[in-house]
Design a protein around this motif. Structure first.
Motif, PDB file in Angstrom:
ATOM      1  N   TRP A 252       2.236   1.981  -3.498  1.00 43.07           N
ATOM      2  CA  TRP A 252       1.240   2.553  -4.392  1.00 43.07           C
ATOM      3  C   TRP A 252       0.978   4.014  -4.035  1.00 43.07           C
ATOM      4  O   TRP A 252       0.825   4.862  -4.912  1.00 43.07           O
ATOM      5  CB  TRP A 252      -0.070   1.759  -4.333  1.00 43.07           C
ATOM      6  CG  TRP A 252      -0.067   0.468  -5.078  1.00 43.07           C
ATOM      7  CD1 TRP A 252       0.684  -0.624  -4.800  1.00 43.07           C
ATOM      8  CD2 TRP A 252      -0.842   0.130  -6.230  1.00 43.07           C
ATOM      9  NE1 TRP A 252       0.409  -1.637  -5.698  1.00 43.07           N
ATOM     10  CE2 TRP A 252      -0.528  -1.200  -6.587  1.00 43.07           C
ATOM     11  CE3 TRP A 252      -1.793   0.809  -6.987  1.00 43.07           C
ATOM     12  CZ2 TRP A 252      -1.110  -1.857  -7.666  1.00 43.07           C
ATOM     13  CZ3 TRP A 252      -2.385   0.164  -8.076  1.00 43.07           C
ATOM     14  CH2 TRP A 252      -2.043  -1.143  -8.406  1.00 43.07           C
ATOM     15  N   GLN A 253       0.916   4.319  -2.743  1.00 39.14           N
ATOM     16  CA  GLN A 253       0.628   5.684  -2.315  1.00 39.14           C
ATOM     17  C   GLN A 253       1.756   6.635  -2.707  1.00 39.14           C
ATOM     18  O   GLN A 253       1.507   7.809  -2.988  1.00 39.14           O
ATOM     19  CB  GLN A 253       0.381   5.721  -0.814  1.00 39.14           C
ATOM     20  CG  GLN A 253      -0.944   5.071  -0.411  1.00 39.14           C
ATOM     21  CD  GLN A 253      -1.170   5.072   1.089  1.00 39.14           C
ATOM     22  OE1 GLN A 253      -0.248   4.803   1.856  1.00 39.14           O
ATOM     23  NE2 GLN A 253      -2.391   5.352   1.507  1.00 39.14           N
ATOM     24  N   LYS A 254       3.004   6.159  -2.720  1.00 34.26           N
ATOM     25  CA  LYS A 254       4.113   7.000  -3.155  1.00 34.26           C
ATOM     26  C   LYS A 254       3.995   7.354  -4.638  1.00 34.26           C
ATOM     27  O   LYS A 254       4.601   8.332  -5.094  1.00 34.26           O
ATOM     28  CB  LYS A 254       5.437   6.287  -2.885  1.00 34.26           C
ATOM     29  CG  LYS A 254       5.797   6.231  -1.404  1.00 34.26           C
ATOM     30  CD  LYS A 254       7.099   5.497  -1.167  1.00 34.26           C
ATOM     31  CE  LYS A 254       7.423   5.444   0.328  1.00 34.26           C
ATOM     32  NZ  LYS A 254       8.680   4.683   0.607  1.00 34.26           N
TER      33      LYS A 254
ATOM     34  N   SER B 197       1.148   8.150  -5.804  1.00 29.38           N
ATOM     35  CA  SER B 197      -0.110   8.927  -5.789  1.00 29.38           C
ATOM     36  C   SER B 197      -1.297   8.081  -6.218  1.00 29.38           C
ATOM     37  O   SER B 197      -2.218   8.560  -6.892  1.00 29.38           O
ATOM     38  CB  SER B 197       0.014  10.171  -6.691  1.00 29.38           C
ATOM     39  OG  SER B 197       1.042  11.017  -6.224  1.00 29.38           O
TER      40      SER B 197
ATOM     41  N   LEU C 129       0.829  -1.200   0.000  1.00 27.77           N
ATOM     42  CA  LEU C 129       0.000   0.000   0.000  1.00 27.77           C
ATOM     43  C   LEU C 129       0.865   1.252   0.000  1.00 27.77           C
ATOM     44  O   LEU C 129       0.599   2.212  -0.738  1.00 27.77           O
ATOM     45  CB  LEU C 129      -0.925  -0.006   1.218  1.00 27.77           C
ATOM     46  CG  LEU C 129      -1.738   1.267   1.469  1.00 27.77           C
ATOM     47  CD1 LEU C 129      -2.693   1.533   0.314  1.00 27.77           C
ATOM     48  CD2 LEU C 129      -2.503   1.167   2.785  1.00 27.77           C
TER      49      LEU C 129
ATOM     50  N   TYR D 145      -5.687  -4.494   1.300  1.00 23.19           N
ATOM     51  CA  TYR D 145      -6.214  -3.294   0.670  1.00 23.19           C
ATOM     52  C   TYR D 145      -6.399  -3.523  -0.826  1.00 23.19           C
ATOM     53  O   TYR D 145      -5.614  -4.227  -1.464  1.00 23.19           O
ATOM     54  CB  TYR D 145      -5.261  -2.117   0.906  1.00 23.19           C
ATOM     55  CG  TYR D 145      -4.938  -1.920   2.364  1.00 23.19           C
ATOM     56  CD1 TYR D 145      -5.771  -1.185   3.190  1.00 23.19           C
ATOM     57  CD2 TYR D 145      -3.798  -2.517   2.924  1.00 23.19           C
ATOM     58  CE1 TYR D 145      -5.486  -1.031   4.533  1.00 23.19           C
ATOM     59  CE2 TYR D 145      -3.508  -2.372   4.267  1.00 23.19           C
ATOM     60  CZ  TYR D 145      -4.355  -1.627   5.067  1.00 23.19           C
ATOM     61  OH  TYR D 145      -4.065  -1.487   6.398  1.00 23.19           O
TER      62      TYR D 145
ATOM     63  N   LEU E 179      -6.451  -1.986  -4.556  1.00 26.35           N
ATOM     64  CA  LEU E 179      -5.839  -0.877  -5.283  1.00 26.35           C
ATOM     65  C   LEU E 179      -6.113  -1.048  -6.775  1.00 26.35           C
ATOM     66  O   LEU E 179      -6.099  -2.168  -7.298  1.00 26.35           O
ATOM     67  CB  LEU E 179      -4.337  -0.846  -5.028  1.00 26.35           C
ATOM     68  CG  LEU E 179      -3.934  -0.684  -3.552  1.00 26.35           C
ATOM     69  CD1 LEU E 179      -2.565  -1.280  -3.292  1.00 26.35           C
ATOM     70  CD2 LEU E 179      -3.947   0.773  -3.155  1.00 26.35           C
TER      71      LEU E 179
ATOM     72  N   PRO F 101      -4.143   6.007  -4.416  1.00 23.95           N
ATOM     73  CA  PRO F 101      -4.757   5.665  -3.128  1.00 23.95           C
ATOM     74  C   PRO F 101      -5.515   4.344  -3.191  1.00 23.95           C
ATOM     75  O   PRO F 101      -5.886   3.879  -4.277  1.00 23.95           O
ATOM     76  CB  PRO F 101      -5.728   6.831  -2.893  1.00 23.95           C
ATOM     77  CG  PRO F 101      -6.124   7.240  -4.288  1.00 23.95           C
ATOM     78  CD  PRO F 101      -4.880   7.053  -5.127  1.00 23.95           C
TER      79      PRO F 101
END
Length: 347
Positions: free
Chosen positions: A112-114, A116, A109, A309, A311, A118
């Motif tokens: 992926w968030q790095k 951008s 997670l 999570y 994605l 979410p």
């Protein structure tokens, strides 16, 4: 590498290698352009891997190439902290129209968030419904150490005492059928129900009978969660209204594989699912995100947790709208949870 990363052992079961080959290389929707990725170090040694499973989806009459990412692993992560990010970037750079993962952990997670990207909250709402608290606690302890199985009789006795004492109980009531009557089904009846009900979702797999049979064959091989119960629901006039399948065994925590229904009868499906699992002896039941069930799960003593999570990424952002609105069929049989790599063991 898989055994060391996910099973914390060095032994290599004889059945694991052919299974990995079947799931990632030799299956009905194999795509020569969408393959799993390996990271090779300077010495020519494989240092990382991300399993990629191609799938075909349909949306507004358009056929889409989809790819699910799972089972990402890196050897010597401390020496090469960017290895996971490189594997993820290689996956996202593929030719697929939409990139998905149903089972991202906290580390994935963060990657992926790095970028951008979410998580999708609706499909990330893992849930848990407990029927027998003491037995459920013993079940969790067994996951840590098999020695805890000696506590099973104590757990069963404790739950029985609470139930007979008249104290508050978490047991699922058997509700009388209202608009829908659920009944046991064969795997073939469940398959046909899924093929019919999937069309209510704007974004859905391009399943046919042979392909869905292939998925169900693999799902049925998972034994750590118990046997699979198949159920279909018919309305008063005999029309198909819902179906579900879940893994369950006495004293264990069952796992929902797939549930489909018309939104108006989601509550009746949840009631029947919980009652059936409870009457079958399950200590509890858990499942991944099924947004069409969430409102009714919320009102039935269900706990929600962020364990894995969901994605999704697509260059065409319009493809993400059905996912963001909870109208995409992309979990369970339409995702990754049918795989033996998730929760099963190999000999």
């Amino acid at each position: 590498m898989f055994q060391k990363t996910f099973r914390k052992v060095d032994t290599l079961p004889s059945t694991l290698v052919p299974y990995l080959g079947t799931v990632f290389l030799d299956h009905p929707w194999a795509d020569a352009d969408i393959r799993s990725k390996v990271l090779v170090g300077a010495a020519g040694k494989v240092e990382g891997f991300i399993g990629v499973f191609p799938m075909r989806l349909e949306w507004e009459g358009r056929s889409l190439r989809a790819a699910f990412a799972g089972s990402m692993m890196v050897e010597g992560h401390e020496r090469n902290p960017l290895a996971g990010a490189r594997l993820l970037r290689a996956f996202l750079a593929g030719p697929q129209d939409i990139s998905l993962t149903e089972t991202a952990n906290a580390v994935t997670l963060g990657m992926w968030q790095k970028l951008s990207l979410p998580p999708d909250l609706g499909y990330s709402l893992n849930w848990l419904r407990i029927f027998r608290p003491a037995e459920a606690a013993v079940n969790v302890m067994e996951m840590v150490s098999g020695v805890a199985r000696v506590l099973r009789p104590i757990g069963s006795f404790a739950d029985l005492v609470v139930e007979r004492s008249g104290l508050s109980t978490l047991r699922a009531p058997v509700s009388p059928a209202r608009r829908v009557q659920f009944q046991d089904a064969t795997r073939e009846e469940f398959r046909d129900a899924v093929l019919t009900l999937k069309d209510a979702f704007p974004l859905r797999p391009q399943w046919d009978r042979p392909w869905l049979d292939w998925l169900l064959d693999h799902a049925a091989q998972k034994r750590n969660f118990g046997e699979v119960a198949w159920r279909v629901g018919l309305s008063r006039n005999g029309e198909l209204a819902g179906c579900y399948g879940y893994f369950g065994r006495p004293r264990g925590i069952g796992r929902l594989l797939q549930a489909l229904c018309a939104p108006a009868v989601a509550g009746e499906l949840v009631d029947d699912l919980f009652a059936h699992a409870d009457q079958s002896g399950c200590a509890g039941l858990r499942g991944a995100g099924h947004p069409w069930l969430t409102p009714d799960l919320l009102t039935r003593r269900t706990a929600f947790l962020g364990r894995t999570y969901y994605l999704a990424h697509a260059r065409d952002k319009a493809l993400l709208q059905p996912i963001q609105s909870g109208q995409a069929l992309i979990t369970g049989l339409a995702g990754e949870n049918w795989m033996r790599l998730i929760g099963d063991s190999f000999d």
